[in-house]
Design an enzyme around this catalytic site. Sequence first.
Site, PDB file in Angstrom:
ATOM      1  N   GLU A 289      19.292 -27.300 -23.035  1.00 53.92           N
ATOM      2  CA  GLU A 289      18.288 -28.157 -22.412  1.00 53.92           C
ATOM      3  C   GLU A 289      18.379 -29.596 -22.923  1.00 53.92           C
ATOM      4  O   GLU A 289      17.967 -30.534 -22.250  1.00 53.92           O
ATOM      5  CB  GLU A 289      16.885 -27.581 -22.696  1.00 53.92           C
ATOM      6  CG  GLU A 289      15.880 -27.868 -21.606  1.00 53.92           C
ATOM      7  CD  GLU A 289      14.625 -27.026 -21.723  1.00 53.92           C
ATOM      8  OE1 GLU A 289      14.495 -26.049 -20.965  1.00 53.92           O
ATOM      9  OE2 GLU A 289      13.769 -27.327 -22.566  1.00 53.92           O
ATOM     10  N   HIS A 310      33.242  -5.507 -27.403  1.00 54.36           N
ATOM     11  CA  HIS A 310      33.566  -4.420 -26.472  1.00 54.36           C
ATOM     12  C   HIS A 310      33.071  -4.721 -25.061  1.00 54.36           C
ATOM     13  O   HIS A 310      33.018  -3.830 -24.217  1.00 54.36           O
ATOM     14  CB  HIS A 310      32.980  -3.106 -26.996  1.00 54.36           C
ATOM     15  CG  HIS A 310      33.552  -2.740 -28.342  1.00 54.36           C
ATOM     16  ND1 HIS A 310      34.570  -1.823 -28.488  1.00 54.36           N
ATOM     17  CD2 HIS A 310      33.286  -3.217 -29.585  1.00 54.36           C
ATOM     18  CE1 HIS A 310      34.890  -1.732 -29.778  1.00 54.36           C
ATOM     19  NE2 HIS A 310      34.123  -2.571 -30.459  1.00 54.36           N
ATOM     20  N   LYS A 424      10.402 -25.818 -10.189  1.00 53.05           N
ATOM     21  CA  LYS A 424       8.925 -25.770 -10.174  1.00 53.05           C
ATOM     22  C   LYS A 424       8.404 -26.377  -8.877  1.00 53.05           C
ATOM     23  O   LYS A 424       7.504 -25.838  -8.240  1.00 53.05           O
ATOM     24  CB  LYS A 424       8.346 -26.549 -11.366  1.00 53.05           C
ATOM     25  CG  LYS A 424       8.574 -25.898 -12.701  1.00 53.05           C
ATOM     26  CD  LYS A 424       7.809 -26.669 -13.776  1.00 53.05           C
ATOM     27  CE  LYS A 424       8.239 -26.266 -15.157  1.00 53.05           C
ATOM     28  NZ  LYS A 424       7.745 -27.156 -16.203  1.00 53.05           N
TER      29      LYS A 424
HETATM   30  O1  PA5 Z   1      11.692 -27.521 -24.624  1.00 52.30           O
HETATM   31  C1  PA5 Z   1      10.854 -27.637 -23.757  1.00 52.30           C
HETATM   32  O2  PA5 Z   1      10.150 -28.658 -23.662  1.00 52.30           O
HETATM   33  C2  PA5 Z   1      10.564 -26.536 -22.774  1.00 52.30           C
HETATM   34  O3  PA5 Z   1      11.429 -25.467 -22.909  1.00 52.30           O
HETATM   35  C3  PA5 Z   1       9.155 -26.001 -22.939  1.00 52.30           C
HETATM   36  O4  PA5 Z   1       9.012 -25.493 -24.236  1.00 52.30           O
HETATM   37  C4  PA5 Z   1       8.820 -24.926 -21.924  1.00 52.30           C
HETATM   38  O5  PA5 Z   1       9.097 -25.371 -20.637  1.00 52.30           O
HETATM   39  C5  PA5 Z   1       7.370 -24.532 -22.027  1.00 52.30           C
HETATM   40  O6  PA5 Z   1       6.557 -25.637 -21.820  1.00 52.30           O
HETATM   41  P1  PA5 Z   1       5.039 -25.661 -22.247  1.00 52.30           P
HETATM   42  O7  PA5 Z   1       4.974 -25.446 -23.713  1.00 52.30           O
HETATM   43  O8  PA5 Z   1       4.538 -26.983 -21.824  1.00 52.30           O
HETATM   44  O9  PA5 Z   1       4.361 -24.521 -21.517  1.00 52.30           O
END
Ligand code: PA5
Length: 447
Positions: A289, A310, A424
């Site tokens: 990410e 495996h 989303k």
């Molecule tokens: O690293 C990030 O920002 C995301 O992976 C969030 O942790 C994830 O989308 C969850 O978001 P939130 O904590 O706002 O529900």
Amino acid sequence: MRTITLNIDKTLGFISREQVFAREQKVKECITTLHNKTGKGNDFLGWLQLPSSVTEAEINDIQATADHLRAKCEVVVVVGIGGSYLGAKAVIDALSGTFDHLEPNRKDPLVVYAGHNIGEDYLYELSGFLKNKKFGIINISKSGTTTEPALAFRILKKQLEDTVGKAGAKDLIVAVTDKARGALRTLATKEGYKTFVIPDDVGGRFSVLTPVGLLPVAVAGIDIKQLLSGAVDMEKATGTDVTFENNIAAIYAATRNELYKTGKKMEILANFHPKLHYVSEWWKQLYGESEGKENKGIFTASVDFTTDLHSMGQWIQEGERTIFETVISVAQPNHQVEVPKDAEDLDGLNFLLGKRVDFVNKMAELGTQLAHVDGGVPNLRIELPELNAYYLGQLLYFFEKACGISGYILGVNPFDQPGVEAYKKNMFALLNKPGFEAESKAIQARI
Ligand code: PA5
């Protein structure tokens, strides 16, 4: 201080030490940019000094809340997704007994998870499992508006209130969220829940050392002070005053970027310890990410060895040569099991008589490393002296620091995730969420 180590010797031959060290100046600039907060995403750098800046009072508050839940609950449900649950699960799985959850007389509450998927069967079965059990909920969402955890929380909150009443439920629900914004903050204030704040300048995937990770980890009976102490030591060991060759976060970031430049587009994190499976899941999110943007970034994958030798072993050995491997190895297991005597030796294993199982594992690791390097897969190796909270704290901070440096080397903002919004928007349009009327119309024409 004993510390985790990084060995890049088995990448040499694919890239040279000189190439890695040629990046020294660039990496130093990236570290300075991080620390001076002058780069991209500079309002999300609170994690950098988090280990050394957390106060005794904050730790005590987290521990006291955890102790309260531990005293009252057989099961604690951690509701969250992405960075709001992976760090906690990584630490809890790594440091808990593998079969503890099956022990009827376990001393620690069982930590289970929700809100990390939209599985109807999952939620149905979880509700069934929680029936007649004393349970509590830790609801974690930085934005406070993420659909998956919000949906799961609504269902679990109702179940808890139906069982113990509104006042009883209030005593068993903790919210971890933004200090002021988001639906979860509004809801928590209205309901009077105990809350913890996720600092503004710490993004989800860098939040494991805030209450996001620390509260569930403490509920599981793990020593959060040791975890933080490991992170503090790694914060020092990767600081601005540490030379390039002694800074393992700098070397890791430089090496993986050098490999990327030569066409190694995928990094496989491999562990030789089954408890580290979720550390890899956490790592995949952290790097995937943070770096996968602007049509750039190393694709992060993971395997558990020897299990996956495996299954994925064939691909790693002989598939497309666009991968490199980073292995996490634990030097000393916490327990000893030796190969027992068998007079008949029908299984032909007497050549291992009296040897530790870990010795066999280490030889498997060494054999795998040599085979994969022979097969064209550069190999980096991270070693933890032992698997405990202290070294895990070091490992988590090491990966975070290296990720920040690595993202800056790549030239992206490692601290945002604009691409996550695309699904989303479509989902909200398809669900006719208020505010998405235009998108709803547009998407109907496409399906
Ligand atoms: O690293 C990030 O920002 C995301 O992976 C969030 O942790 C994830 O989308 C969850 O978001 P939130 O904590 O706002 O529900």
